[in-house]
Each structure stands twice: as structure tokens, then as C-alpha cells.
Write a protein that holds these residues in place. Structure first.
Motif, mmCIF file in Angstrom:
data_model
loop_
_atom_site.group_PDB
_atom_site.id
_atom_site.type_symbol
_atom_site.label_atom_id
_atom_site.label_comp_id
_atom_site.label_asym_id
_atom_site.label_seq_id
_atom_site.Cartn_x
_atom_site.Cartn_y
_atom_site.Cartn_z
ATOM 1 N N ASP A 375 0.813 -1.215 0.000
ATOM 2 C CA ASP A 375 0.000 0.000 0.000
ATOM 3 C C ASP A 375 0.846 1.264 0.000
ATOM 4 O O ASP A 375 0.348 2.359 0.288
ATOM 5 C CB ASP A 375 -0.950 -0.002 1.202
ATOM 6 C CG ASP A 375 -0.187 -0.124 2.530
ATOM 7 O OD1 ASP A 375 1.039 -0.345 2.491
ATOM 8 O OD2 ASP A 375 -0.830 -0.001 3.599
ATOM 9 N N ARG A 377 2.725 4.582 -1.128
ATOM 10 C CA ARG A 377 2.396 5.624 -2.087
ATOM 11 C C ARG A 377 3.641 6.470 -2.320
ATOM 12 O O ARG A 377 4.323 6.851 -1.370
ATOM 13 C CB ARG A 377 1.236 6.489 -1.583
ATOM 14 C CG ARG A 377 -0.082 5.725 -1.507
ATOM 15 C CD ARG A 377 -1.171 6.532 -0.807
ATOM 16 N NE ARG A 377 -1.488 7.767 -1.508
ATOM 17 C CZ ARG A 377 -2.293 7.851 -2.567
ATOM 18 N NH1 ARG A 377 -2.861 6.746 -3.056
ATOM 19 N NH2 ARG A 377 -2.559 9.000 -3.130
ATOM 20 N N ARG A 379 5.461 9.774 -4.389
ATOM 21 C CA ARG A 379 5.254 11.017 -5.133
ATOM 22 C C ARG A 379 6.138 10.977 -6.381
ATOM 23 O O ARG A 379 7.357 10.875 -6.287
ATOM 24 C CB ARG A 379 5.608 12.216 -4.266
ATOM 25 C CG ARG A 379 5.279 13.567 -4.929
ATOM 26 C CD ARG A 379 5.464 14.710 -3.962
ATOM 27 N NE ARG A 379 4.564 14.604 -2.839
ATOM 28 C CZ ARG A 379 3.283 14.974 -2.862
ATOM 29 N NH1 ARG A 379 2.767 15.460 -3.995
ATOM 30 N NH2 ARG A 379 2.521 14.838 -1.807
ATOM 31 N N SER A 620 -1.083 9.552 -11.854
ATOM 32 C CA SER A 620 -0.681 10.242 -10.618
ATOM 33 C C SER A 620 -1.373 11.601 -10.507
ATOM 34 O O SER A 620 -0.755 12.583 -10.115
ATOM 35 C CB SER A 620 0.837 10.425 -10.586
ATOM 36 O OG SER A 620 1.257 11.279 -11.647
ATOM 37 N N ASP A 622 -3.343 12.798 -8.423
ATOM 38 C CA ASP A 622 -3.286 13.374 -7.078
ATOM 39 C C ASP A 622 -1.855 13.597 -6.610
ATOM 40 O O ASP A 622 -1.620 13.933 -5.453
ATOM 41 C CB ASP A 622 -4.016 12.464 -6.083
ATOM 42 C CG ASP A 622 -3.415 11.060 -6.033
ATOM 43 O OD1 ASP A 622 -2.488 10.771 -6.821
ATOM 44 O OD2 ASP A 622 -3.875 10.246 -5.209
ATOM 45 N N MET A 624 0.418 11.320 -6.339
ATOM 46 C CA MET A 624 0.957 10.119 -5.707
ATOM 47 C C MET A 624 0.641 8.904 -6.576
ATOM 48 O O MET A 624 -0.344 8.896 -7.324
ATOM 49 C CB MET A 624 0.352 9.928 -4.312
ATOM 50 C CG MET A 624 0.518 11.120 -3.377
ATOM 51 S SD MET A 624 2.252 11.428 -2.918
ATOM 52 C CE MET A 624 2.553 10.019 -1.846
ATOM 53 N N MET A 625 1.479 7.864 -6.440
ATOM 54 C CA MET A 625 1.237 6.618 -7.158
ATOM 55 C C MET A 625 1.434 5.450 -6.203
ATOM 56 O O MET A 625 2.370 5.443 -5.395
ATOM 57 C CB MET A 625 2.190 6.481 -8.361
ATOM 58 C CG MET A 625 1.957 7.511 -9.448
ATOM 59 S SD MET A 625 3.118 7.363 -10.829
ATOM 60 C CE MET A 625 2.597 5.813 -11.527
ATOM 61 N N THR A 626 0.568 4.450 -6.317
ATOM 62 C CA THR A 626 0.723 3.233 -5.531
ATOM 63 C C THR A 626 1.665 2.283 -6.253
ATOM 64 O O THR A 626 1.997 2.479 -7.423
ATOM 65 C CB THR A 626 -0.635 2.552 -5.330
ATOM 66 O OG1 THR A 626 -1.131 2.144 -6.620
ATOM 67 C CG2 THR A 626 -1.638 3.491 -4.676
ATOM 68 N N GLU A 629 0.112 0.854 -9.339
ATOM 69 C CA GLU A 629 0.056 1.865 -10.399
ATOM 70 C C GLU A 629 1.413 2.043 -11.072
ATOM 71 O O GLU A 629 1.497 2.224 -12.289
ATOM 72 C CB GLU A 629 -0.434 3.195 -9.833
ATOM 73 C CG GLU A 629 -1.920 3.209 -9.533
ATOM 74 C CD GLU A 629 -2.369 4.497 -8.871
ATOM 75 O OE1 GLU A 629 -3.561 4.844 -8.985
ATOM 76 O OE2 GLU A 629 -1.528 5.159 -8.211
ATOM 77 N N HIS A 650 11.969 4.170 -2.416
ATOM 78 C CA HIS A 650 11.021 5.290 -2.326
ATOM 79 C C HIS A 650 10.841 6.005 -3.646
ATOM 80 O O HIS A 650 10.291 7.094 -3.682
ATOM 81 C CB HIS A 650 11.506 6.274 -1.269
ATOM 82 C CG HIS A 650 11.690 5.660 0.071
ATOM 83 N ND1 HIS A 650 10.635 5.243 0.856
ATOM 84 C CD2 HIS A 650 12.807 5.352 0.766
ATOM 85 C CE1 HIS A 650 11.087 4.734 1.991
ATOM 86 N NE2 HIS A 650 12.401 4.783 1.964
#
Length: 653
Positions: A375, A377, A379, A620, A622, A624-626, A629, A650
Motif C-alpha cells: 500500500d 504511495r 510522489r 498520478s 493526485d 501520488m502513485m501506488t 500503479e 522510495h
């Protein structure tokens, strides 16, 4: 210079190659025409007859060169493995237990995973004691990497890694297709020497018989004269070919050296390999009679340096990596190694690079990033992704090694096994949703047999807990074993993958894209594309296909239609600034993309760069990417032939 700029440079080099080839053909035609006019006394006729004769000779010469180049190019449609086998290469089995060959395969697998490209075929040139290597193929999906026995024995792991990284730079930069086309063109130019030698021999024999039957003697047999002229023209072609090779390859070697340093983040490996070439008697010189034909695609010079060297001077390449390098060091190394040549395996032990002895546990590896949480996320900005395409860093390389460490050994063994790889790959492609999986199982059993469907289902159950970042790499690791299967079996496998994609139309976008990527790679491996020009379409031609892709991604990434439309418009603003398109996700979901991929993959490099940025903008939206994704983004980039390194810690790459 990013990946897309390098692609544009390759296109310019392709244009230059065509122009140089045309100039070489013009020079050859002039020589042949002069000889033919003199041999057949064509100047004695009237101007129309002379013009017709010259036109006939010109057409015959151009057709001979063109047909020879075409036939040679078609013989190379087997991909990189065909080139390797012509030079005496033998395949290195994916499941080899030989320590030296296992080290080679591990380096190649790690580099492939770090680069985001399929694992290529690996070949050894067992009769070559010099240090050399090359990569060949029409695309990454049918690529082969070959190294000499000398490279395997003399280079330590860091140096071997540097050489393989240099060859992978040629794979991802698009040099391979250029190089293999150059082989075809050079053969066409040099083919006239074969014709000329035969005509001269026939003319000489015919002239001898004529003189024996006619005591009054006779002039020079015109056939022999034309044959000699073709020989001369052929050697003009040899000269032109050397110039073309040098023109096309020299700067590409500097770029590949620099890329290898970027991949591994250390210069000692590739610089050490170059020093061993300069300090050992065998150097990089090959024994194969085909060495001149492939000279432009090798790591080092195939023959002793000449005015038309295909590579920059060795000292210059080393100095570009180590500015303080003194060429006198090569003389010192030559004297040192004359008595005791270096052993790569002994150096590995001394440097702590050797694997543990059989039965001993592997020491803990420090500095390798952990796999991200499911999970997690991240940037990610579009510009960051574009900078990472086909540009793996040291972090990506160490992450690739960590990926191999974290894939369970039984799965690795099955991925490398010729028979077990097929059900493993199909198991990876079965949906995680029970209802969709049941539809896929039923379709697979109906069309390809219950035994295969059961085996794939067992594999899917074993793979249930596999980390999402390991699924694509594991699938890519099956490719060397799959390529070893006969063509009809690969055709059957492609049909099975297609069956899974279309089982009920409910497959999710991540599973669909992974299936479609692997299907495309199988198709390219089985039927390499040797067309001269690709990437011709503009965004105007591909607007509908691009909108389909962005709308589909927006739809699957957002449950709320308003948020999905905002993400879609963000992608359109990146792709086509100042343009507004209606958000209209396709009714049949991801299957609408089936017709879009060939169009999108055919975009020009600059337009493809904007499409990748737009894709990132949608996924992305928003900021952010999971992890899923990012893996989806990597898969889409693979479908567009824009290899994206794996996520590390990261960030990306």
C-alpha cells in the motif's frame, strides 16, 4: 540526453547510413560503367546506344547490390541469436550450473531487470580467446548478448558487468536495429567482389581456350575485364563499408561506455575491461572470418587498429572514463600479464565478488533496497519518469539484484526451465478475481487442454502471495526458456495468452496490460520486424488511440466519474496543450486498447515522450502513485517500447 533524444539521434544515423550507402553505390556504379564501356567498346556506337548500354549496366549493378543486401537482411530475421550462431556462438542454458556461465547469466538477468527489457538470449563464443562481446537483434524481445571465452575467463564480475552494461546500452538505445541493417547493406556492397571474382575466372579460362584455338592470339576477354572491374568496384565497396562502419559506430561507443557507467555507477568495471584488452596479447581481436562484417557492433575492435577503425582509440575510451589515465600503464600491464594472465574468478575471490561455495549460506547483502509495502504511495512527477526511461541507475541495478534474491528459488528454477516456464507464465496471467479466473480456466481448458489449464491454475495458487513488483520480472525471466521452444509451440503459447486476455472481457487493466506486453514480446521474438523505418505517426494520427488509453486509465483509477474526468483532462493537457477532448471511456473497457497499441507504438520519439508524460499525469493525478500503479506504468511503457526500470525503495529506478 534522455531516451527519446537518443531515439531521434538513431533516426538521424539511419538517414545518414542510407545516404552513405547511396553514395557508395553511386561510386561503384561509375567504376563498373567505365569498365563495361571500355571492355565492350561501347563508345563506338551512337549516343542513344551508349546511353542505353550505360542504363542497362547501371540497373544490373544496382539490382545486384540491392538483391544481395535484401537477401542478407532476410537471413538475419532470426534475430540476435542468428548473428551469434554465425560467429560460432553456443547458447548458454538458462538453468546452467557451470559457475562461470551461471555468473554470466546472473549478470545478464540483473541488467535486464534493471533496464526494464526482456532477458535476452545469452551466447558464448567458445573458440575466441580475446576479450569481446556484442548485442544483436531487431528489438529487445529478440535480442542476444554474446561474450567470448576470453571475456569470461579474464574479466572479474565488475568488469563483466561493465561490458554487459555497455551492450545493454546498445539494446535500449536502439543501436541493434541500426547495426543489423548495416550488416545487410555492407553485404550488398561487398557482393560485387564475389561476382567479379567468378567472372574474372570464367573470362580467364575462356581467354585461354580462345588463344589455344586461335594461334593469331586475341585481345583481352571482355568478360574477364568486367570481372576485374567488379573486383575493383568491390574493393571500392570495402573501403566505403569501412568508412560507413566508422561513421556510424564510433560516437555510439562513447555513448554506450557512458551509459554503462550510469548503469553501474562505477568506472572501474568497464575501464578495467578496456585495460585488459590493451594489456593482453589477444586484445579484442576475433578469429572468426565474419569478424569484419560485425566489427561495428562489437565491444572492442575485431581486428588490429586501422585508419578505418570502427571504435575510438582504446586510450581515448579509457581516458574518457578515467581522466588521469596514462597510456604507459598499458605497457606495464602487458609486461605484468605476459607471465601470469589475469583470472576473473581469482579476482572475484580477492575482491569478495565470488559466490559462496556449494552448500554454504550466502552472506547478507547490504545496501540493497527493501521491496516497498503493497500500500506504499510514492510522489512521482512526469519529468522524473521521463528521465528514468531506458536510464537505469545504480539503485535500479541493486534493486534488480534484490528482486532476484527475493523471488523464491523454486519459482526461479521453474522460470528457467524449458518445460515449466509455460504453465508458470500462464499462472502469472490468471486473474486474482475468482470469478474471472474461473472463466479463464474454462476457456484455457476448452481450447488448449485440461492438463495445461490445471498446471496454470496450480501455478496461480502458488503465486498468490507474490509481491506485485516481482510479477513482471518473474515473467521476463521465463523468456530465455520460452525462446528455446519450437515455433509451433510458441504460436500455441501466444494463442493461450490471447485466450486469457479475451476470456470474458472482465480482466482488470493491470492484468490485461501485463498479458498484452508478454504477448507482444512473444510475437516480436517469434517474428522479428526488419522494416527499415518505424515510428512514423504523429499525435494527430494517434489522437483517438491516445484518448482511449488516457480515458481507460482514468476510469480504472477513479471510482468517481468527476475525479476520473479531471485526471483525463490533466493527461490531455499534457499530451495536447490547449486542446479539450470529451471524456468518453470505451464501453468494452481495456479490450478497446487492442487496436490502439500498434498506433501508439508507432509514434515518433518526441510524440511518444509526451504520451508517456500524459500517462503519468493521469495515473498520478493526485501527485501520488501506488505500487500497483507504478507497475502498471512500467508495463504500459514496455508496450510502447520505452523501457522503465523497476521501482526501488522510495522512487523509480
Amino acid at each position: 540526453m534522455n531516451f527519446f533524444e537518443r531515439q531521434r539521434q538513431v533516426r538521424r544515423l539511419s538517414t545518414r547510413l542510407v545516404l552513405l550507402f547511396v553514395l557508395a553505390v553511386v561510386g561503384i556504379v561509375v567504376v563498373v560503367n567505365l569498365a563495361a564501356v571500355f571492355a565492350f567498346n561501347a563508345t563506338s556506337g551512337n549516343p542513344p546506344q551508349l546511353a542505353g548500354f550505360v542504363a542497362l549496366v547501371t540497373v544490373a549493378t544496382v539490382v545486384a547490390i540491392g538483391l544481395a543486401a535484401l537477401v542478407r537482411t532476410l537471413t538475419l530475421r532470426g534475430g540476435g541469436g542468428k548473428v551469434a550462431r554465425e560467429l560460432g556462438g553456443v547458447p548458454v542454458p538458462a538453468d546452467t550450473t557451470d559457475p562461470e556461465l551461471r555468473r554470466l547469466r546472473n549478470v545478464v538477468e540483473e541488467m535486464a531487470l534493471a533496464s526494464g527489457v526482456p532477458v535476452p538470449e545469452v551466447y558464448l563464443l567458445p573458440e575466441e580467446t580475446a576479450i569481446n562481446a556484442f548485442a544483436a537483434g531487431w528489438s529487445p524481445s529478440d535480442a542476444a548478448v554474446a561474450v567470448t571465452r576470453g571475456a569470461l575467463q579474464r574479466l572479474n564480475r565488475d568488469e563483466l558487468q561493465g561490458v554487459i552494461a555497455h551492450e545493454f546500452a546498445h539494446v535500449v538505445n536502439g543501436d541493434m536495429r541500426l547495426n543489423i541493417r548495416l550488416m545487410g547493406l555492407l553485404f550488398g556492397i561487398l557482393f560485387l567482389t564475389v561476382i567479379g571474382r567468378g567472372m574474372a575466372r570464367v573470362g580467364l579460362l575462356g581467354g585461354g581456350r580462345q588463344r589455344s584455338n586461335n594461334n593469331s592470339g586475341g585481345g583481352i576477354n571482355p568478360l574477364m575485364l568486367v570481372g576485374l572491374a567488379l573486383l575493383v568496384a568491390g574493393y571500392v565497396g570495402v573501403l566505403a563499408g569501412r568508412l560507413i562502419q566508422a561513421s556510424v559506430s564510433r560516437q555510439r561507443e562513447y555513448l554506450a561506455d557512458a551509459s554503462a557507467v550510469q548503469y553501474t555507477r562505477q568506472t572501474r568495471g568497464i575501464a578495467g575491461a578496456l585495460k585488459k584488452i590493451g594489456g593482453l596479447t589477444d586484445g579484442s581481436e576475433l578469429k572468426s572470418p565474419k569478424r569484419d562484417e560485425v566489427g561495428h557492433m562489437l565491444f572492442g575492435e575485431a581486428a588490429r587498429a586501422s585508419w578505418f577503425a570502427t571504435h575510438p582509440p582504446l586510450a581515448d575510451r579509457i581516458r574518457a572514463l578515467e581522466p588521469s589515465f596514462d597510456p604507459a600503464e598499458l605497457q606495464r600491464l602487458s609486461q605484468q600479464w605476459a607471465a601470469a594472465p589475469p583470472s576473473g574468478r581469482q579476482e572475484d575471490v580477492a575482491l569478495g565478488l565470488a559466490p559462496p561455495a556449494p552448500g554454504q549460506p550466502a552472506p547478507p547483502v547490504s545496501g540493497r533496497p527493501a521491496l516497498p509495502e503493497h500500500d506504499a504511495r510514492v510522489r512521482v512527477a512526469p519529468t522524473e519518469v521521463l528521465g528514468r526511461v531506458a536510464a537505469p541507475t545504480e539503485t535500479a541495478y541493486t534493486h534488480a539484484a534484490a528482486i532476484l534474491d527475493r523471488i523464491p528459488d523454486p519459482l526461479l528454477d521453474r522460470a528457467r526451465n524449458r518445460d515449466a516456464a509455460v504453465p508458470l507464465l500462464l499462472g502469472l496471467l490468471l486473474s486474482a478475481e475468482p470469478e474471472i479466473r474461473q472463466h479463464q480456466y474454462a476457456a484455457l481448458a476448452d481450447r488448449h487442454g485440461r492438463d495445461l489449464a490445471d498446471a496454470a491454475l496450480r501455478e496461480a495458487d502458488d503465486l498468490a502471495g507474490l509481491h506485485p513488483t516481482l510479477r513482471l520480472p518473474l515473467a521476463e525471466l521465463t523468456f530465455p526458456a520460452l525462446r528455446a521452444r519450437p515455433g509451433p509451440e510458441l504460436e500455441s503459447l501466444m494463442a493461450a495468452v490471447f485466450t486469457l486476455i479475451h476470456a470474458d472481457g472482465a480482466i482488470d487493466v493491470s492484468e490485461y496490460c501485463l498479458s498484452r506486453l508478454l504477448l507482444a514480446e512473444l510475437q516480436e521474438a517469434l517474428r522479428p520486424d526488419s522494416r527499415w523505418r518505424t515510428d512514423r505517426r504523429s499525435l494527430t494520427d494517434a489522437r483517438s488511440a491516445a484518448a482511449f488509453l488516457l480515458a481507460t486509465l482514468a476510469q480504472v483509477g477513479h471510482a468517481d466519474r468527476a475525479a476520473a474526468e479531471q485526471a483525463f483532462q490533466a493527461g490531455i493537457a499534457t499530451l495536447l496543450p490547449g486542446t479539450t477532448l470529451p471524456y468518453a471511456p470505451p464501453e468494452n473497457g481495456v479490450l478497446a486498447l487492442e487496436t490502439a497499441w500498434p498506433v501508439l507504438d508507432g509514434l515518433r520519439p518526441g510524440d511518444k515522450e509526451r504520451l508517456v508524460a500524459a500517462t503519468v499525469a493521469v495515473i498520478s493525478h493526485d501527485g501520488m502513485m501506488t505500487v500497483p500503479e507504478i507497475e502498471l506504468l512500467r508495463t504500459i511503457c514496455g508496450l510502447l517500447h520505452c523501457p522503465l526500470p523497476p521501482m526501488a525503495g522510495h522512487g523509480i529506478g
